[in-house]
Write a protein that holds these residues in place. Sequence first.
Motif, PDB file in Angstrom:
ATOM      1  N   GLN A  83       0.716  -1.150   0.076  1.00  0.00           N
ATOM      2  CA  GLN A  83       0.064   0.083  -0.118  1.00  0.00           C
ATOM      3  C   GLN A  83       1.017   1.149  -0.050  1.00  0.00           C
ATOM      4  OE1 GLN A  83      -2.057   0.776   3.879  1.00  0.00           O
ATOM      5  NE2 GLN A  83      -3.746   1.003   2.586  1.00  0.00           N
ATOM      6  N   PRO A  84       1.030   1.778  -1.320  1.00  0.00           N
ATOM      7  CA  PRO A  84       1.945   2.983  -1.193  1.00  0.00           C
ATOM      8  C   PRO A  84       1.158   4.268  -0.424  1.00  0.00           C
ATOM      9  CG  PRO A  84       1.745   2.102  -3.460  1.00  0.00           C
ATOM     10  CD  PRO A  84       0.697   1.371  -2.658  1.00  0.00           C
ATOM     11  N   VAL A  85       1.653   4.866   0.575  1.00  0.00           N
ATOM     12  CA  VAL A  85       0.891   5.877   1.202  1.00  0.00           C
ATOM     13  C   VAL A  85       1.778   7.065   1.118  1.00  0.00           C
ATOM     14  CG1 VAL A  85      -0.027   6.756   3.330  1.00  0.00           C
ATOM     15  CG2 VAL A  85       0.172   4.303   2.953  1.00  0.00           C
ATOM     16  N   MET A  86       0.962   8.253   0.427  1.00  0.00           N
ATOM     17  CA  MET A  86       1.533   9.449   0.449  1.00  0.00           C
ATOM     18  C   MET A  86       0.573  10.438   0.987  1.00  0.00           C
ATOM     19  SD  MET A  86      -0.066   8.743  -2.630  1.00  0.00           S
ATOM     20  CE  MET A  86       0.891   8.218  -4.081  1.00  0.00           C
ATOM     21  N   CYS A  87       0.782  11.901   1.032  1.00  0.00           N
ATOM     22  CA  CYS A  87      -0.214  12.749   1.509  1.00  0.00           C
ATOM     23  C   CYS A  87      -1.374  12.686   0.707  1.00  0.00           C
ATOM     24  CB  CYS A  87       0.459  14.077   1.465  1.00  0.00           C
ATOM     25  SG  CYS A  87      -0.966  15.382   1.660  1.00  0.00           S
ATOM     26  N   GLN A  88      -2.724  12.428   1.397  1.00  0.00           N
ATOM     27  CA  GLN A  88      -3.882  12.136   0.830  1.00  0.00           C
ATOM     28  C   GLN A  88      -4.624  13.355   0.375  1.00  0.00           C
ATOM     29  OE1 GLN A  88      -4.885   8.590   0.819  1.00  0.00           O
ATOM     30  NE2 GLN A  88      -2.828   8.504   1.323  1.00  0.00           N
ATOM     31  N   GLN A  89      -3.828  14.926   0.418  1.00  0.00           N
ATOM     32  CA  GLN A  89      -4.565  15.752  -0.099  1.00  0.00           C
ATOM     33  C   GLN A  89      -5.721  16.050   0.352  1.00  0.00           C
ATOM     34  OE1 GLN A  89      -1.928  17.683  -1.116  1.00  0.00           O
ATOM     35  NE2 GLN A  89      -0.720  16.519  -2.072  1.00  0.00           N
ATOM     36  N   CYS A  90      -6.085  15.817   1.689  1.00  0.00           N
ATOM     37  CA  CYS A  90      -7.411  15.829   2.239  1.00  0.00           C
ATOM     38  C   CYS A  90      -8.251  17.339   1.994  1.00  0.00           C
ATOM     39  CB  CYS A  90      -7.516  15.596   3.815  1.00  0.00           C
ATOM     40  SG  CYS A  90      -6.298  14.424   4.171  1.00  0.00           S
ATOM     41  N   GLY A  91      -9.626  16.794   1.447  1.00  0.00           N
ATOM     42  CA  GLY A  91     -10.403  17.882   1.315  1.00  0.00           C
ATOM     43  C   GLY A  91     -10.684  18.767   2.526  1.00  0.00           C
ATOM     44  N   VAL A 157      12.171  22.343  -7.822  1.00  0.00           N
ATOM     45  CA  VAL A 157      11.697  22.223  -6.424  1.00  0.00           C
ATOM     46  C   VAL A 157      12.570  22.671  -5.507  1.00  0.00           C
ATOM     47  CG1 VAL A 157      10.835  20.472  -4.912  1.00  0.00           C
ATOM     48  CG2 VAL A 157      10.567  19.884  -7.478  1.00  0.00           C
ATOM     49  N   THR A 158      11.942  23.391  -4.531  1.00  0.00           N
ATOM     50  CA  THR A 158      12.758  24.086  -3.357  1.00  0.00           C
ATOM     51  C   THR A 158      13.676  22.817  -2.823  1.00  0.00           C
ATOM     52  OG1 THR A 158      10.914  25.588  -3.208  1.00  0.00           O
ATOM     53  CG2 THR A 158      12.792  25.518  -1.538  1.00  0.00           C
ATOM     54  N   VAL A 159      14.669  23.401  -2.529  1.00  0.00           N
ATOM     55  CA  VAL A 159      15.776  22.539  -1.425  1.00  0.00           C
ATOM     56  C   VAL A 159      15.481  22.930  -0.194  1.00  0.00           C
ATOM     57  CG1 VAL A 159      18.002  21.746  -0.879  1.00  0.00           C
ATOM     58  CG2 VAL A 159      17.371  22.081  -3.247  1.00  0.00           C
ATOM     59  N   ARG A 160      15.008  22.038   0.548  1.00  0.00           N
ATOM     60  CA  ARG A 160      14.119  22.612   1.833  1.00  0.00           C
ATOM     61  C   ARG A 160      15.311  22.622   2.947  1.00  0.00           C
ATOM     62  NH1 ARG A 160      11.414  19.681  -1.735  1.00  0.00           N
ATOM     63  NH2 ARG A 160      11.998  17.826  -0.290  1.00  0.00           N
ATOM     64  N   ARG A 161      15.372  23.570   3.861  1.00  0.00           N
ATOM     65  CA  ARG A 161      16.355  23.765   4.980  1.00  0.00           C
ATOM     66  C   ARG A 161      15.954  22.723   6.127  1.00  0.00           C
ATOM     67  NH1 ARG A 161      17.521  29.110   7.340  1.00  0.00           N
ATOM     68  NH2 ARG A 161      19.033  27.497   8.372  1.00  0.00           N
ATOM     69  N   ARG A 162      16.585  22.795   7.024  1.00  0.00           N
ATOM     70  CA  ARG A 162      16.225  22.093   8.191  1.00  0.00           C
ATOM     71  C   ARG A 162      15.213  22.809   9.005  1.00  0.00           C
ATOM     72  NH1 ARG A 162      20.751  24.278  10.892  1.00  0.00           N
ATOM     73  NH2 ARG A 162      20.383  25.420  12.363  1.00  0.00           N
ATOM     74  N   GLY A 163      14.440  22.187   9.941  1.00  0.00           N
ATOM     75  CA  GLY A 163      13.516  22.553  10.775  1.00  0.00           C
ATOM     76  C   GLY A 163      12.247  23.058  10.012  1.00  0.00           C
ATOM     77  N   VAL A 164      11.873  22.534   8.785  1.00  0.00           N
ATOM     78  CA  VAL A 164      10.640  22.651   7.936  1.00  0.00           C
ATOM     79  C   VAL A 164       9.988  21.524   7.786  1.00  0.00           C
ATOM     80  CG1 VAL A 164      10.118  23.121   5.589  1.00  0.00           C
ATOM     81  CG2 VAL A 164      11.919  24.581   6.919  1.00  0.00           C
ATOM     82  N   MET A 165       8.845  21.516   7.748  1.00  0.00           N
ATOM     83  CA  MET A 165       8.021  20.322   7.559  1.00  0.00           C
ATOM     84  C   MET A 165       7.885  20.218   6.020  1.00  0.00           C
ATOM     85  SD  MET A 165       6.498  17.865   9.134  1.00  0.00           S
ATOM     86  CE  MET A 165       6.515  18.127  10.923  1.00  0.00           C
ATOM     87  N   GLU A 166       7.660  18.909   5.509  1.00  0.00           N
ATOM     88  CA  GLU A 166       7.560  18.877   4.338  1.00  0.00           C
ATOM     89  C   GLU A 166       6.767  17.449   3.816  1.00  0.00           C
ATOM     90  OE1 GLU A 166      11.462  17.164   2.174  1.00  0.00           O
ATOM     91  OE2 GLU A 166      11.892  19.107   3.686  1.00  0.00           O
ATOM     92  N   LYS A 167       6.168  17.530   2.691  1.00  0.00           N
ATOM     93  CA  LYS A 167       5.210  16.340   2.113  1.00  0.00           C
ATOM     94  C   LYS A 167       4.859  16.361   0.729  1.00  0.00           C
ATOM     95  CE  LYS A 167       1.113  18.816   1.992  1.00  0.00           C
ATOM     96  NZ  LYS A 167       0.559  18.314   0.934  1.00  0.00           N
ATOM     97  N   CYS A 168       4.292  15.450   0.405  1.00  0.00           N
ATOM     98  CA  CYS A 168       3.845  15.038  -0.830  1.00  0.00           C
ATOM     99  C   CYS A 168       2.999  16.244  -1.511  1.00  0.00           C
ATOM    100  CB  CYS A 168       3.229  14.029  -1.057  1.00  0.00           C
ATOM    101  SG  CYS A 168       2.155  13.669  -2.652  1.00  0.00           S
ATOM    102  N   THR A 169       3.537  16.826  -2.706  1.00  0.00           N
ATOM    103  CA  THR A 169       2.719  18.009  -3.401  1.00  0.00           C
ATOM    104  C   THR A 169       2.005  17.427  -4.363  1.00  0.00           C
ATOM    105  OG1 THR A 169       4.722  18.326  -4.638  1.00  0.00           O
ATOM    106  CG2 THR A 169       4.587  19.436  -2.660  1.00  0.00           C
ATOM    107  N   PHE A 170       1.612  16.317  -4.760  1.00  0.00           N
ATOM    108  CA  PHE A 170       1.264  15.930  -5.949  1.00  0.00           C
ATOM    109  C   PHE A 170       2.141  16.306  -7.068  1.00  0.00           C
ATOM    110  CE2 PHE A 170      -3.626  14.555  -5.642  1.00  0.00           C
ATOM    111  CZ  PHE A 170      -3.216  13.492  -4.704  1.00  0.00           C
ATOM    112  N   CYS A 171       3.388  16.649  -6.944  1.00  0.00           N
ATOM    113  CA  CYS A 171       4.226  17.084  -7.976  1.00  0.00           C
ATOM    114  C   CYS A 171       3.725  18.233  -8.563  1.00  0.00           C
ATOM    115  CB  CYS A 171       4.704  15.992  -8.966  1.00  0.00           C
ATOM    116  SG  CYS A 171       5.875  14.750  -8.345  1.00  0.00           S
ATOM    117  N   ILE A 172       3.474  19.223  -7.779  1.00  0.00           N
ATOM    118  CA  ILE A 172       2.695  20.387  -8.187  1.00  0.00           C
ATOM    119  C   ILE A 172       3.472  21.101  -9.489  1.00  0.00           C
ATOM    120  CG2 ILE A 172       3.547  21.838  -6.507  1.00  0.00           C
ATOM    121  CD1 ILE A 172       1.048  23.267  -6.393  1.00  0.00           C
TER     122      ILE A 172
END
Lengths: 253, 193
Positions: A83-91, A157-172
Amino acid sequence: MAILPKIPEYKAEWAEGEEGRWGIAIDMDLCTGCQACVAACSMENNVPFVGEHDAGYGRQMAWIRVERLWEGEYPEVRATPFQPVMCQQCGAAPCEAVCPVFATVHSQAEQINLQVYNRCVGTRYCANNCPYVARVFNWADYSNYPEPLANQFNPDVTVRRRGVMEKCTFCIQRIHKATDQAKAEGREVRDGEVQPACAQACPAEAIVFGRLDDPESRVSKLSKDKRSVKLLEDLGTQPRVTYLKGGYHGNLG
Amino acid sequence: MQRVFELLKKKEIQLLLLIAFMVVISGGAWALYQTQIPPEQPILFPHDIHVQLQIQCLYCHPGAQRQASAGLPTQQKCWACHGQLKKYWDPAAPVPLEQWPVELQKLAGYVERNEPIPWVPVYIVPDHVHFNHRPHIAAGFACEQCHGDMSKQKVAELQQTINMGWCITCHQQNSVDDPQKRIKLIDCGTCHY
């Protein structure tokens, strides 16, 4: 002193039972658990490697994971399908409501859940509130690669710094590219034109991406399939990812 | 504490503190000045001459109408014109390289070494912002609305402070009568991803 422009107060509004704009259908009967989606996602979205030591602390940063559970009592144990689980982009996303700095907001234009890296201050409330454990936190500037390795980063895509939350973007970034191209050619985005990295890499074509508001698209047909289930549907998060599960995988899947 | 006050009464200590204060202030002023001057370019390219010769912006920066980055010309693109200018290449009386203007000699050097010119981008946005030229050109914006009148500039310099307030003000002004467009134009995900 310049007069600051008035920016209207942002409020995500969703209608009950709204389909959303972009969605994914994942056929768990086709998924072989090969992890190609995980690798492709990490490459596309500049997801850094954390190393063996930090992975041991559960700080792995993959935006998509292939989950597999075991059912039953020994010796009658059987595996659930991969079961591949990524951000579900909830409504109706639980993460959005708890961010004190509005770093995770609902995009009205794309109907997905955004993470604004430059706003995020790293409270990690959103990750706590995510029922799908889809959010990852950058603990220690993992993206500081030595020079030749840094060339692998995707410039879109941004290269994120430390201290930052990140998640799947649906490859925006790919959604933007395709809509931009479609607009330049004066047409709508064709079904299958946008493919996130996971769907593109999937050798079994288990991951299908497309428009949910278009009833003719492959993904909206699949998400209305009789095999379709949504993860933790009873929470009322209105996930945009649909899982298809029907067949039985036997003992080893 | 008493000792510190005793020390502060001394002339030498006061002078030392004054010098330290001035060093900090002038260092800050120097750093601020560095952010306000245009970056040093490998060739002091005079935009004004080229604009007066009726060369289109998109001839040297063609990326603006088809991709995110407008692009900076390679040495080959410069040489396409400069390699055949009648002023220097007239078969009757060719001008030797030594008598060319200094900046053109530099260009000839890059062409000879087949080395791309290391132009320094002037209009830059941070990594967490993704600016795309194409929709702006497609929406009918002229280059000078953001980049200023290049016929009055020699080496490219920043005409506009690039910040989010400036972006969003323009986005709001241009979507006043179209709510659908406004949703897209003020969405975080349009630029930040």
